[in-house]
Design a protein around this motif. Structure first.
Motif, PDB file in Angstrom:
ATOM      1  N   ALA A  59       0.825  -1.205   0.000  1.00 56.26           N
ATOM      2  CA  ALA A  59       0.000   0.000   0.000  1.00 56.26           C
ATOM      3  C   ALA A  59       0.864   1.262   0.000  1.00 56.26           C
ATOM      4  CB  ALA A  59      -0.934  -0.001   1.198  1.00 56.26           C
ATOM      5  N   ALA A  60       1.936   1.257   0.788  1.00 56.28           N
ATOM      6  CA  ALA A  60       2.828   2.418   0.825  1.00 56.28           C
ATOM      7  C   ALA A  60       3.519   2.621  -0.529  1.00 56.28           C
ATOM      8  CB  ALA A  60       3.860   2.246   1.930  1.00 56.28           C
ATOM      9  N   ALA A  61       3.928   1.535  -1.162  1.00 56.50           N
ATOM     10  CA  ALA A  61       4.570   1.651  -2.476  1.00 56.50           C
ATOM     11  C   ALA A  61       3.583   2.178  -3.514  1.00 56.50           C
ATOM     12  CB  ALA A  61       5.120   0.293  -2.902  1.00 56.50           C
ATOM     13  N   ALA A  62       2.355   1.706  -3.464  1.00 56.30           N
ATOM     14  CA  ALA A  62       1.340   2.177  -4.413  1.00 56.30           C
ATOM     15  C   ALA A  62       1.028   3.653  -4.176  1.00 56.30           C
ATOM     16  CB  ALA A  62       0.075   1.343  -4.290  1.00 56.30           C
ATOM     17  N   TRP A  63       0.934   4.048  -2.934  1.00 56.63           N
ATOM     18  CA  TRP A  63       0.664   5.450  -2.603  1.00 56.63           C
ATOM     19  C   TRP A  63       1.789   6.340  -3.126  1.00 56.63           C
ATOM     20  CZ3 TRP A  63      -3.325   8.179  -0.797  1.00 56.63           C
ATOM     21  CH2 TRP A  63      -3.082   9.476  -0.380  1.00 56.63           C
ATOM     22  N   ARG A  64       3.021   5.894  -2.922  1.00 54.34           N
ATOM     23  CA  ARG A  64       4.162   6.683  -3.381  1.00 54.34           C
ATOM     24  C   ARG A  64       4.160   6.807  -4.909  1.00 54.34           C
ATOM     25  NH1 ARG A  64       9.329   8.091  -1.171  1.00 54.34           N
ATOM     26  NH2 ARG A  64      10.850   8.297  -2.815  1.00 54.34           N
ATOM     27  N   ARG A  65       3.878   5.710  -5.587  1.00 53.95           N
ATOM     28  CA  ARG A  65       3.846   5.745  -7.055  1.00 53.95           C
ATOM     29  C   ARG A  65       2.741   6.670  -7.550  1.00 53.95           C
ATOM     30  NH1 ARG A  65       5.040   2.122 -11.612  1.00 53.95           N
ATOM     31  NH2 ARG A  65       3.444   2.511 -13.174  1.00 53.95           N
ATOM     32  N   CYS A  66       1.578   6.570  -6.928  1.00 58.47           N
ATOM     33  CA  CYS A  66       0.453   7.402  -7.353  1.00 58.47           C
ATOM     34  C   CYS A  66       0.729   8.878  -7.081  1.00 58.47           C
ATOM     35  CB  CYS A  66      -0.819   6.955  -6.632  1.00 58.47           C
ATOM     36  SG  CYS A  66      -2.295   7.794  -7.206  1.00 58.47           S
ATOM     37  N   SER A  67       1.307   9.184  -5.912  1.00 58.87           N
ATOM     38  CA  SER A  67       1.565  10.589  -5.596  1.00 58.87           C
ATOM     39  C   SER A  67       2.654  11.163  -6.500  1.00 58.87           C
ATOM     40  CB  SER A  67       1.941  10.749  -4.127  1.00 58.87           C
ATOM     41  OG  SER A  67       3.164  10.119  -3.837  1.00 58.87           O
ATOM     42  N   ARG A  68       3.618  10.342  -6.920  1.00 59.94           N
ATOM     43  CA  ARG A  68       4.634  10.822  -7.869  1.00 59.94           C
ATOM     44  C   ARG A  68       4.020  11.080  -9.228  1.00 59.94           C
ATOM     45  NH1 ARG A  68      10.042   7.160  -7.272  1.00 59.94           N
ATOM     46  NH2 ARG A  68      10.847   8.147  -5.399  1.00 59.94           N
ATOM     47  N   ARG A  69       3.136  10.187  -9.656  1.00 57.58           N
ATOM     48  CA  ARG A  69       2.514  10.317 -10.970  1.00 57.58           C
ATOM     49  C   ARG A  69       1.633  11.568 -11.026  1.00 57.58           C
ATOM     50  NH1 ARG A  69      -0.054   5.213 -13.692  1.00 57.58           N
ATOM     51  NH2 ARG A  69       2.024   5.062 -14.540  1.00 57.58           N
ATOM     52  N   CYS A  70       0.947  11.873  -9.934  1.00 54.98           N
ATOM     53  CA  CYS A  70       0.035  13.017  -9.908  1.00 54.98           C
ATOM     54  C   CYS A  70       0.768  14.328  -9.637  1.00 54.98           C
ATOM     55  CB  CYS A  70      -1.044  12.807  -8.843  1.00 54.98           C
ATOM     56  SG  CYS A  70      -2.100  11.402  -9.184  1.00 54.98           S
ATOM     57  N   ARG A  71       2.006  14.238  -9.197  1.00 56.53           N
ATOM     58  CA  ARG A  71       2.813  15.418  -8.876  1.00 56.53           C
ATOM     59  C   ARG A  71       2.151  16.328  -7.857  1.00 56.53           C
ATOM     60  NH1 ARG A  71       6.266  16.978 -14.078  1.00 56.53           N
ATOM     61  NH2 ARG A  71       6.408  14.923 -14.948  1.00 56.53           N
ATOM     62  N   SER A  72       1.542  15.728  -6.860  1.00 56.62           N
ATOM     63  CA  SER A  72       0.976  16.499  -5.753  1.00 56.62           C
ATOM     64  C   SER A  72       1.173  15.670  -4.485  1.00 56.62           C
ATOM     65  CB  SER A  72      -0.508  16.781  -5.985  1.00 56.62           C
ATOM     66  OG  SER A  72      -1.287  15.658  -5.670  1.00 56.62           O
ATOM     67  N   PRO A  73       1.035  16.281  -3.304  1.00 61.26           N
ATOM     68  CA  PRO A  73       1.214  15.521  -2.064  1.00 61.26           C
ATOM     69  C   PRO A  73       0.232  14.363  -1.942  1.00 61.26           C
ATOM     70  CG  PRO A  73       1.114  17.864  -1.612  1.00 61.26           C
ATOM     71  CD  PRO A  73       0.780  17.675  -3.059  1.00 61.26           C
ATOM     72  N   SER A  74      -0.939  14.492  -2.495  1.00 59.12           N
ATOM     73  CA  SER A  74      -1.940  13.439  -2.427  1.00 59.12           C
ATOM     74  C   SER A  74      -2.715  13.416  -3.737  1.00 59.12           C
ATOM     75  CB  SER A  74      -2.900  13.708  -1.268  1.00 59.12           C
ATOM     76  OG  SER A  74      -3.971  12.801  -1.319  1.00 59.12           O
ATOM     77  N   PRO A  75      -3.002  12.218  -4.250  1.00 61.31           N
ATOM     78  CA  PRO A  75      -3.728  12.171  -5.517  1.00 61.31           C
ATOM     79  C   PRO A  75      -5.136  12.742  -5.418  1.00 61.31           C
ATOM     80  CG  PRO A  75      -3.404   9.968  -4.614  1.00 61.31           C
ATOM     81  CD  PRO A  75      -2.623  10.911  -3.766  1.00 61.31           C
ATOM     82  N   TRP A  76      -5.695  12.792  -4.222  1.00 60.78           N
ATOM     83  CA  TRP A  76      -7.055  13.327  -4.072  1.00 60.78           C
ATOM     84  C   TRP A  76      -7.074  14.858  -4.104  1.00 60.78           C
ATOM     85  CZ3 TRP A  76      -5.516   8.889  -1.625  1.00 60.78           C
ATOM     86  CH2 TRP A  76      -6.227   7.766  -1.986  1.00 60.78           C
ATOM     87  N   TYR A  77      -5.922  15.468  -3.879  1.00 58.55           N
ATOM     88  CA  TYR A  77      -5.863  16.929  -3.933  1.00 58.55           C
ATOM     89  C   TYR A  77      -5.600  17.430  -5.348  1.00 58.55           C
ATOM     90  CZ  TYR A  77      -5.473  16.642   1.128  1.00 58.55           C
ATOM     91  OH  TYR A  77      -5.693  16.383   2.436  1.00 58.55           O
ATOM     92  N   ALA A  78      -5.163  16.549  -6.224  1.00 57.62           N
ATOM     93  CA  ALA A  78      -4.839  16.960  -7.588  1.00 57.62           C
ATOM     94  C   ALA A  78      -6.114  16.972  -8.416  1.00 57.62           C
ATOM     95  CB  ALA A  78      -3.830  15.986  -8.188  1.00 57.62           C
ATOM     96  N   SER A  79      -6.716  18.114  -8.490  1.00 58.04           N
ATOM     97  CA  SER A  79      -7.970  18.254  -9.235  1.00 58.04           C
ATOM     98  C   SER A  79      -7.697  18.957 -10.557  1.00 58.04           C
ATOM     99  CB  SER A  79      -8.972  19.067  -8.423  1.00 58.04           C
ATOM    100  OG  SER A  79     -10.117  19.326  -9.180  1.00 58.04           O
TER     101      SER A  79
END
Length: 84
Positions: A59-79
């Motif tokens: 889960a931590a690895a997936a979160w890190r990959r997703c947050s890098r891809r979205c270029r924001s601290p959290s993918p839910w904040y990247a609107s």
């Protein structure tokens, strides 16, 4: 990217609390221990702890990959903004 020691400590404590909180895993370990004795109970405990550690790591690895891809601290904040 360095890891913040405060966040790592908080993550570790949260993981340990989640691992020792009674739930379905506790019933599984208790059932195995009652049916097969102390050795079976210890093996069930080792299996449950290992599966939880793997789950958290993935889960931590997936979160890190997703947050890098979205270029924001959290993918839910990247609107992307409203669609027109």
């Amino acid at each position: 990217m360095p890891i913040d020691p405060h966040l790592l400590a908080l993550f570790t404590v949260t993981t340990i609390v989640a691992m020792i909180t009674p739930g379905p895993d506790m019933l599984f370990v208790l059932g195995c221990g009652m049916r097969g004795g102390p050795r079976a109970g210890l093996l069930a405990t080792a299996g449950v702890a290992t599966s939880e550690a793997v789950h958290v790591a993935v889960a931590a690895a997936a979160w890190r990959r997703c947050s890098r891809r979205c270029r924001s601290p959290s993918p839910w904040y990247a609107s992307p903004g409203p669609r027109t």
